[in-house]
Design a protein around this motif. Structure first.
Motif, mmCIF file in Angstrom:
data_model
loop_
_atom_site.group_PDB
_atom_site.id
_atom_site.type_symbol
_atom_site.label_atom_id
_atom_site.label_comp_id
_atom_site.label_asym_id
_atom_site.label_seq_id
_atom_site.Cartn_x
_atom_site.Cartn_y
_atom_site.Cartn_z
ATOM 1 N N SER A 80 4.737 -3.596 -1.987
ATOM 2 C CA SER A 80 5.229 -3.760 -3.354
ATOM 3 C C SER A 80 4.350 -4.809 -4.027
ATOM 4 O O SER A 80 3.501 -5.414 -3.356
ATOM 5 C CB SER A 80 6.682 -4.253 -3.329
ATOM 6 O OG SER A 80 6.746 -5.533 -2.706
ATOM 7 N N GLU A 82 -2.492 -2.516 -1.398
ATOM 8 C CA GLU A 82 -2.211 -1.168 -1.920
ATOM 9 C C GLU A 82 -1.563 -1.207 -3.311
ATOM 10 O O GLU A 82 -1.856 -0.371 -4.155
ATOM 11 C CB GLU A 82 -1.291 -0.407 -0.946
ATOM 12 C CG GLU A 82 -2.017 0.215 0.254
ATOM 13 C CD GLU A 82 -2.269 -0.757 1.406
ATOM 14 O OE1 GLU A 82 -2.140 -1.990 1.211
ATOM 15 O OE2 GLU A 82 -2.620 -0.288 2.502
ATOM 16 N N TYR A 83 -0.677 -2.181 -3.537
ATOM 17 C CA TYR A 83 0.057 -2.217 -4.818
ATOM 18 C C TYR A 83 -0.554 -3.188 -5.841
ATOM 19 O O TYR A 83 0.076 -3.530 -6.843
ATOM 20 C CB TYR A 83 1.541 -2.558 -4.566
ATOM 21 C CG TYR A 83 2.294 -1.369 -3.990
ATOM 22 C CD1 TYR A 83 3.021 -0.511 -4.821
ATOM 23 C CD2 TYR A 83 2.232 -1.073 -2.632
ATOM 24 C CE1 TYR A 83 3.678 0.595 -4.307
ATOM 25 C CE2 TYR A 83 2.885 0.037 -2.099
ATOM 26 C CZ TYR A 83 3.604 0.867 -2.944
ATOM 27 O OH TYR A 83 4.248 1.964 -2.441
ATOM 28 N N GLU A 89 1.373 5.537 4.318
ATOM 29 C CA GLU A 89 1.549 5.094 2.935
ATOM 30 C C GLU A 89 0.984 6.135 1.978
ATOM 31 O O GLU A 89 0.100 6.913 2.339
ATOM 32 C CB GLU A 89 0.838 3.755 2.725
ATOM 33 C CG GLU A 89 1.444 2.592 3.499
ATOM 34 C CD GLU A 89 2.824 2.206 2.995
ATOM 35 O OE1 GLU A 89 3.131 2.479 1.826
ATOM 36 O OE2 GLU A 89 3.606 1.654 3.794
ATOM 37 N N LYS A 90 1.479 6.096 0.749
ATOM 38 C CA LYS A 90 0.984 7.024 -0.267
ATOM 39 C C LYS A 90 0.175 6.282 -1.334
ATOM 40 O O LYS A 90 -0.686 6.834 -1.984
ATOM 41 C CB LYS A 90 2.156 7.735 -0.961
ATOM 42 C CG LYS A 90 3.010 8.570 -0.015
ATOM 43 C CD LYS A 90 2.342 9.918 0.282
ATOM 44 C CE LYS A 90 3.144 10.747 1.278
ATOM 45 N NZ LYS A 90 3.119 10.209 2.661
ATOM 46 N N GLN A 91 0.522 5.012 -1.541
ATOM 47 C CA GLN A 91 -0.108 4.235 -2.606
ATOM 48 C C GLN A 91 -1.473 3.721 -2.133
ATOM 49 O O GLN A 91 -1.567 2.950 -1.178
ATOM 50 C CB GLN A 91 0.816 3.061 -2.947
ATOM 51 C CG GLN A 91 0.263 2.059 -3.919
ATOM 52 C CD GLN A 91 0.466 2.476 -5.367
ATOM 53 O OE1 GLN A 91 1.328 3.301 -5.675
ATOM 54 N NE2 GLN A 91 -0.328 1.912 -6.249
#
Ligand code: NIG
Ligand code: FE
Length: 397
Positions: A235, A255-256, A284-286
């Motif tokens: 996040s 990632e975020y 993970e997708k992000q």
């Protein structure tokens, strides 16, 4: 020692290729590197056209730990998330229990096997974190084991104190007290024993808030230690901006991360350490903001993040490959990420490129082009490793 008939990837401004090159090593340093025709007239060793690159640097690992979390892999494949498992007392907390129960000799024996696997791929510098002890005694034990690994094997070990990895059970309902304990007890103890070269934290919903992380950074600065941070993995809590404000060497995972965070890193010279092993294992997708990191000219490093939970990845060559396949790095960016930029992520100015005055840490590979290193999976074309000017693996005839 003069080595000739090399294809040289200096890693200066990209691959920095010099075909048909030579390198002169003297007193553990690179004295000269360039085209063979310009080499100093000295007795020489023909290297048969191998690719010479800087020794590889794994700039983010957790290789010292007790226990095993293969059960969590099965739980995740059955639908549980990394955060669910952490909240239920598994995850990092489960490794903390096992690490506290392990003796120094046991921790050393298990870590040395992991280290040997990494070293077989030409690593000459490795960063190793604490963070699975969380009490003074076990954090120091982990860091002593990390230092010991650098004595028992031909590799430079950089240690990082990670007391702010998660909240230990004894402080579960007393978060502020644990942060105070890190700042006033465990971190100063590690610093006083000269066991910490840097200080790291985990800024995340399931770990430390930005405000809690900042207290740890303040304590690190007061002790004169550089900081880095696990940030923006699951996040966006603004950990990267905080890290940049404290002149962090690196912010890791990311990632975020948003554009403002990238800009903050660019301004502070903080390296982006991407960890595709954790991304892969946690499915993970992000994706991390690679295009934005490029356009802001933030140096990108990559590392195994070898740990028992989110990234049981024992191969930096595999990380080269998956950083390209999953994150879209070019093979050139990937190799920079385990050489020149990995050195920057550790604050090391004497390695990661092949240039006069640099440490003579080299890996020679049986490949035609440097891009070949990121291409295969599970194939190791390493031929020779030279550390401080000495051949420590393979042989030169
Ligand atoms: O870098 N993100 C936090 N720390 C480790 C994971 C540690 C663990 O799961 O044991 C990481 O991914
Ligand atoms: Fe990590």
């Amino acid at each position: 020692m003069l080595l000739t008939n090399l294809n040289l990837a200096t890693m200066i401004g990209g691959y920095g290729l010099i075909p048909d090159a030579a390198i002169h090593l003297e007193g553990g340093r690179i004295a000269w590197a360039g085209p063979r025709v310009e080499a100093p007239k000295l007795p020489s060793t023909d290297c048969g056209g191998k690719l010479a690159a800087p020794g590889l640097i794994d700039c983010h690992t957790h290789i010292v730990y007790g226990g095993n979390r293969a059960n969590e892999f099965e739980m995740r494949l059955n639908g549980a998330s990394y955060a669910d498992i952490a909240k239920a007392g598994g995850g990092i907390a489960s490794t903390v229990r096992a690490t506290r129960a392990a003796s120094e000799a046991e921790l050393l024996a298990s870590a040395i096997r992991r280290l040997d696997t990494l070293l077989a791929e030409g690593i000459t510098t490795i960063e190793i974190k604490s963070g699975y002890g969380l009490d003074v005694e076990t954090e120091l034990r982990m860091l002593r084991v990390a230092r010991q690994l650098g004595k028992q094997r031909p590799v430079d070990v950089i240690t990082t104190f990670l007391g702010a990895h998660t909240f230990p059970p004894e402080y579960k309902d007393a978060r502020a007290d644990y942060v105070k304990f890190v700042c006033e007890q465990s971190l100063p103890a590690a610093a006083q024993a000269h066991l910490a070269d840097a200080v790291d934290g985990f800024c995340e919903g399931i770990a430390f808030s930005a405000a809690e992380t900042e207290q740890v950074f303040k304590a690190a600065k007061a002790l004169g230690l550089p900081v880095k941070l696990h940030a923006e993995q699951l996040s966006n809590l603004g950990g990267t901006k905080l890290a940049a404000r404290y002149g962090a060497l690196s912010a890791d995972h990311l990632e975020y991360l948003d554009e403002a965070g990238v800009a903050a890193m660019a301004a502070s010279g903080t390296v982006a350490v991407l960890l595709p092993g954790a991304f892969y294992y946690l499915r993970e997708k992000q994706l991390p903001p690679v295009a934005s990191l490029r356009s802001h000219k933030v140096p990108i490093a990559i590392a195994t993040d070898l740990n028992p939970g989110s990234s049981p990845v024992h191969s930096l060559l595999t990380v080269l490959n998956i950083s390209c396949v999953l994150f879209g790095l070019t093979p050139e960016e990937a190799l920079l990420g385990v050489t020149a930029n990995a050195a920057k992520a550790l604050g090391l100015k004497d390695r990661g490129v092949i240039a006069p005055g640099m440490k003579a840490d080299l890996a020679l590979w049986d490949v035609e082009r440097p891009g070949d290193l990121a291409y295969p999976l599970g194939f190791n074309p390493l031929a020779v490793v030279i550390r401080d000017g000495e051949v420590i693996r393979g042989g030169l005839s």
